[in-house]
Scaffold this motif. Sequence first.
Motif, PDB file in Angstrom:
ATOM      1  N   ALA A  42     -17.904 -32.737 -29.575  1.00  0.00           N
ATOM      2  CA  ALA A  42     -17.314 -31.787 -30.416  1.00  0.00           C
ATOM      3  C   ALA A  42     -18.267 -30.763 -31.068  1.00  0.00           C
ATOM      4  N   PRO A  43     -19.059 -31.423 -31.957  1.00  0.00           N
ATOM      5  CA  PRO A  43     -20.150 -30.698 -32.582  1.00  0.00           C
ATOM      6  C   PRO A  43     -20.904 -29.460 -31.923  1.00  0.00           C
ATOM      7  N   ALA A  44     -21.238 -30.103 -30.597  1.00  0.00           N
ATOM      8  CA  ALA A  44     -22.143 -29.504 -29.587  1.00  0.00           C
ATOM      9  C   ALA A  44     -21.489 -28.341 -28.701  1.00  0.00           C
ATOM     10  N   LEU A  45     -20.208 -28.122 -28.981  1.00  0.00           N
ATOM     11  CA  LEU A  45     -19.419 -27.072 -28.101  1.00  0.00           C
ATOM     12  C   LEU A  45     -19.919 -25.724 -28.202  1.00  0.00           C
ATOM     13  N   PRO A  46     -19.775 -25.196 -29.561  1.00  0.00           N
ATOM     14  CA  PRO A  46     -20.238 -23.922 -29.677  1.00  0.00           C
ATOM     15  C   PRO A  46     -21.503 -23.496 -29.193  1.00  0.00           C
ATOM     16  N   THR A  47     -22.604 -24.303 -29.304  1.00  0.00           N
ATOM     17  CA  THR A  47     -23.838 -23.817 -28.775  1.00  0.00           C
ATOM     18  C   THR A  47     -23.711 -24.027 -27.337  1.00  0.00           C
ATOM     19  N   ILE A  48     -23.098 -25.059 -26.666  1.00  0.00           N
ATOM     20  CA  ILE A  48     -22.996 -25.198 -25.022  1.00  0.00           C
ATOM     21  C   ILE A  48     -22.088 -23.799 -24.714  1.00  0.00           C
ATOM     22  N   ALA A  49     -21.121 -23.207 -25.368  1.00  0.00           N
ATOM     23  CA  ALA A  49     -20.336 -22.248 -24.891  1.00  0.00           C
ATOM     24  C   ALA A  49     -21.255 -20.959 -25.042  1.00  0.00           C
ATOM     25  N   LEU A  50     -22.061 -20.855 -26.036  1.00  0.00           N
ATOM     26  CA  LEU A  50     -22.951 -19.647 -26.337  1.00  0.00           C
ATOM     27  C   LEU A  50     -24.137 -19.483 -25.302  1.00  0.00           C
ATOM     28  N   ALA A  51     -24.711 -20.851 -24.832  1.00  0.00           N
ATOM     29  CA  ALA A  51     -25.810 -20.881 -23.873  1.00  0.00           C
ATOM     30  C   ALA A  51     -25.067 -20.585 -22.495  1.00  0.00           C
ATOM     31  N   LEU A  52     -23.864 -20.709 -22.309  1.00  0.00           N
ATOM     32  CA  LEU A  52     -23.099 -20.363 -21.165  1.00  0.00           C
ATOM     33  C   LEU A  52     -22.549 -19.323 -20.923  1.00  0.00           C
ATOM     34  N   GLY A  53     -22.427 -18.461 -22.009  1.00  0.00           N
ATOM     35  CA  GLY A  53     -22.051 -17.134 -22.209  1.00  0.00           C
ATOM     36  C   GLY A  53     -20.442 -17.057 -21.996  1.00  0.00           C
ATOM     37  N   TYR A  54     -19.722 -18.062 -22.072  1.00  0.00           N
ATOM     38  CA  TYR A  54     -18.265 -18.388 -21.839  1.00  0.00           C
ATOM     39  C   TYR A  54     -17.567 -18.969 -22.857  1.00  0.00           C
ATOM     40  N   ALA A  55     -17.436 -18.355 -23.948  1.00  0.00           N
ATOM     41  CA  ALA A  55     -16.605 -19.077 -25.077  1.00  0.00           C
ATOM     42  C   ALA A  55     -15.109 -19.200 -24.802  1.00  0.00           C
ATOM     43  N   GLU A  56     -14.681 -18.421 -24.056  1.00  0.00           N
ATOM     44  CA  GLU A  56     -13.159 -18.564 -23.827  1.00  0.00           C
ATOM     45  C   GLU A  56     -12.676 -19.739 -22.749  1.00  0.00           C
ATOM     46  N   TYR A  57     -13.950 -20.532 -22.219  1.00  0.00           N
ATOM     47  CA  TYR A  57     -13.802 -21.489 -21.436  1.00  0.00           C
ATOM     48  C   TYR A  57     -14.182 -22.896 -22.042  1.00  0.00           C
ATOM     49  N   LEU A  58     -13.902 -22.881 -23.429  1.00  0.00           N
ATOM     50  CA  LEU A  58     -14.401 -24.345 -24.004  1.00  0.00           C
ATOM     51  C   LEU A  58     -13.645 -25.286 -23.598  1.00  0.00           C
ATOM     52  N   PRO A  59     -12.202 -25.312 -23.403  1.00  0.00           N
ATOM     53  CA  PRO A  59     -11.379 -26.337 -22.903  1.00  0.00           C
ATOM     54  C   PRO A  59     -11.942 -26.766 -21.781  1.00  0.00           C
ATOM     55  N   TRP A  60     -12.285 -25.962 -20.577  1.00  0.00           N
ATOM     56  CA  TRP A  60     -12.755 -26.287 -19.457  1.00  0.00           C
ATOM     57  C   TRP A  60     -14.070 -27.117 -19.511  1.00  0.00           C
ATOM     58  N   ILE A  61     -15.003 -26.500 -20.462  1.00  0.00           N
ATOM     59  CA  ILE A  61     -16.181 -27.225 -20.627  1.00  0.00           C
ATOM     60  C   ILE A  61     -15.976 -28.724 -21.119  1.00  0.00           C
ATOM     61  N   VAL A  62     -14.946 -28.896 -22.121  1.00  0.00           N
ATOM     62  CA  VAL A  62     -14.931 -30.167 -22.633  1.00  0.00           C
ATOM     63  C   VAL A  62     -14.117 -31.265 -21.361  1.00  0.00           C
ATOM     64  N   THR A  63     -13.234 -30.609 -20.774  1.00  0.00           N
ATOM     65  CA  THR A  63     -12.568 -31.411 -19.617  1.00  0.00           C
ATOM     66  C   THR A  63     -13.605 -31.618 -18.415  1.00  0.00           C
ATOM     67  N   GLY A  64     -14.430 -30.959 -18.247  1.00  0.00           N
ATOM     68  CA  GLY A  64     -15.440 -31.204 -17.212  1.00  0.00           C
ATOM     69  C   GLY A  64     -16.633 -32.172 -17.544  1.00  0.00           C
ATOM     70  N   TYR A  65     -16.869 -32.270 -18.991  1.00  0.00           N
ATOM     71  CA  TYR A  65     -17.628 -33.073 -19.455  1.00  0.00           C
ATOM     72  C   TYR A  65     -17.169 -34.503 -19.395  1.00  0.00           C
ATOM     73  N   LEU A  66     -15.837 -34.493 -20.024  1.00  0.00           N
ATOM     74  CA  LEU A  66     -15.294 -35.865 -20.161  1.00  0.00           C
ATOM     75  C   LEU A  66     -14.983 -36.415 -18.831  1.00  0.00           C
ATOM     76  N   LEU A  67     -14.746 -35.701 -17.777  1.00  0.00           N
ATOM     77  CA  LEU A  67     -14.388 -36.172 -16.259  1.00  0.00           C
ATOM     78  C   LEU A  67     -15.659 -36.744 -15.718  1.00  0.00           C
ATOM     79  N   THR A  68     -16.716 -36.050 -16.180  1.00  0.00           N
ATOM     80  CA  THR A  68     -18.129 -36.750 -15.337  1.00  0.00           C
ATOM     81  C   THR A  68     -18.999 -38.029 -16.205  1.00  0.00           C
TER      82      THR A  68
END
Length: 68
Positions: A42-68
Amino acid sequence: MDQTVETMAQKAAPMSESEKNAIIGGVLLSMLLAALDQTIVAPALPTIALALGYAEYLPWIVTGYLLT
């Protein structure tokens, strides 16, 4: 079909208290690890989203991480 169910019920031995406790302990441990994993991400999410350039995809990033 009824005979098969009855036969299976007769062959199944009741679980002991230690077996039940081991199952409950395993489930609780897995839930603890999943919750811990979410609190680490959770604390790393904003940094991950900015690095990927897709802040609107935060729920997908979380879901993808938790599924893998």
